[in-house]
Scaffold this motif. Structure first.
Motif, short mmCIF file in Angstrom:
data_model
loop_
_atom_site.label_atom_id
_atom_site.label_comp_id
_atom_site.label_asym_id
_atom_site.label_seq_id
_atom_site.Cartn_x
_atom_site.Cartn_y
_atom_site.Cartn_z
N UNK A 24 27.02 76.63 66.49
CA UNK A 24 27.68 75.39 66.25
C UNK A 24 28.03 74.81 67.46
N UNK A 25 28.21 75.52 68.64
CA UNK A 25 28.59 75.12 69.86
C UNK A 25 27.30 74.56 70.85
N UNK A 26 26.14 74.31 70.13
CA UNK A 26 24.99 73.68 70.99
C UNK A 26 25.17 72.53 71.72
N UNK A 27 25.90 71.62 71.17
CA UNK A 27 26.38 70.53 72.11
C UNK A 27 26.87 71.01 73.51
N UNK A 28 27.62 72.19 73.45
CA UNK A 28 28.12 72.66 74.72
C UNK A 28 26.96 73.18 75.72
N UNK A 29 25.96 73.39 75.37
CA UNK A 29 24.77 74.02 76.00
C UNK A 29 24.72 73.57 77.42
N UNK A 30 24.72 72.14 77.82
CA UNK A 30 24.74 71.69 79.36
C UNK A 30 25.93 72.36 79.98
N UNK A 31 27.01 72.42 79.54
CA UNK A 31 28.18 72.94 80.12
C UNK A 31 28.13 74.16 80.40
N UNK A 32 27.43 74.97 79.35
CA UNK A 32 27.34 76.60 79.70
C UNK A 32 26.36 76.84 80.81
N UNK A 33 25.27 75.73 80.86
CA UNK A 33 24.16 75.97 81.96
C UNK A 33 25.05 75.60 83.49
N UNK A 34 26.12 74.85 83.39
CA UNK A 34 26.85 74.51 84.64
C UNK A 34 27.44 75.76 85.15
N UNK A 35 28.19 76.34 83.79
CA UNK A 35 28.94 77.62 84.04
C UNK A 35 27.97 78.73 84.50
N UNK A 36 26.76 78.75 84.36
CA UNK A 36 26.02 79.90 84.91
C UNK A 36 25.94 79.72 86.27
N UNK A 37 26.13 78.70 86.85
CA UNK A 37 26.14 78.61 88.37
C UNK A 37 27.44 78.66 89.20
N UNK A 38 28.41 79.16 88.39
CA UNK A 38 29.91 79.25 88.65
C UNK A 38 29.79 80.23 89.89
N UNK A 39 30.77 79.94 91.06
CA UNK A 39 31.07 80.88 91.93
C UNK A 39 31.54 82.14 91.81
N UNK A 45 28.57 85.70 83.93
CA UNK A 45 28.28 86.55 83.15
C UNK A 45 28.65 86.20 81.65
N UNK A 46 30.02 85.59 81.42
CA UNK A 46 30.52 84.95 80.09
C UNK A 46 29.53 83.93 79.81
N UNK A 47 29.23 82.98 80.42
CA UNK A 47 28.63 81.75 80.27
C UNK A 47 26.87 82.33 79.54
N UNK A 48 26.37 83.21 80.46
CA UNK A 48 25.16 83.82 79.81
C UNK A 48 25.33 84.39 78.61
N UNK A 49 26.40 85.17 78.25
CA UNK A 49 26.53 85.79 77.00
C UNK A 49 26.74 84.64 75.93
N UNK A 50 27.52 83.70 76.15
CA UNK A 50 27.84 82.79 75.39
C UNK A 50 26.52 81.96 74.99
N UNK A 51 25.59 81.76 75.73
CA UNK A 51 24.37 81.05 75.88
C UNK A 51 23.48 81.93 74.73
N UNK A 52 23.51 83.08 74.98
CA UNK A 52 22.78 84.01 73.94
C UNK A 52 23.29 83.86 72.56
N UNK A 53 24.59 83.65 72.45
CA UNK A 53 24.99 83.59 71.06
C UNK A 53 24.79 82.17 70.58
#
Length: 64
Positions: A24-39, A45-53
């Motif tokens: 249901x969170x698929x619209x947030x995928x672009x935001x999660x991709x940005x979070x995968x580059x967080x400092x 790690x949390x963004x990557x785990x969320x993307x998998x789900x």
């Protein structure tokens, strides 16, 4: 540029919540991709785990 939350704990919590929403969170995928580059490693790690789900395929239902 969108505002980025200053506290890494909040960014992690958002990723966790999106992951809990699953597909249901698929619209947030672009935001999660940005979070995968967080400092912060934990945010990445949390963004990557969320993307998998979020991108997980629904489990096939068994008729047994």
């Amino acid at each position: 540029d969108p505002k980025v939350e200053k506290e890494p704990e909040v960014r992690i919590a958002v990723c966790d919540e999106l992951g809990a929403m699953g597909p249901d969170a698929q619209p947030a995928v672009p935001t999660l991709r940005v979070a995968q580059k967080d400092p912060e490693t934990k945010v990445r790690d949390a963004a990557t785990a969320a993307m998998k789900k979020v991108l997980a395929k629904p489990a096939a239902k068994s008729d047994k």
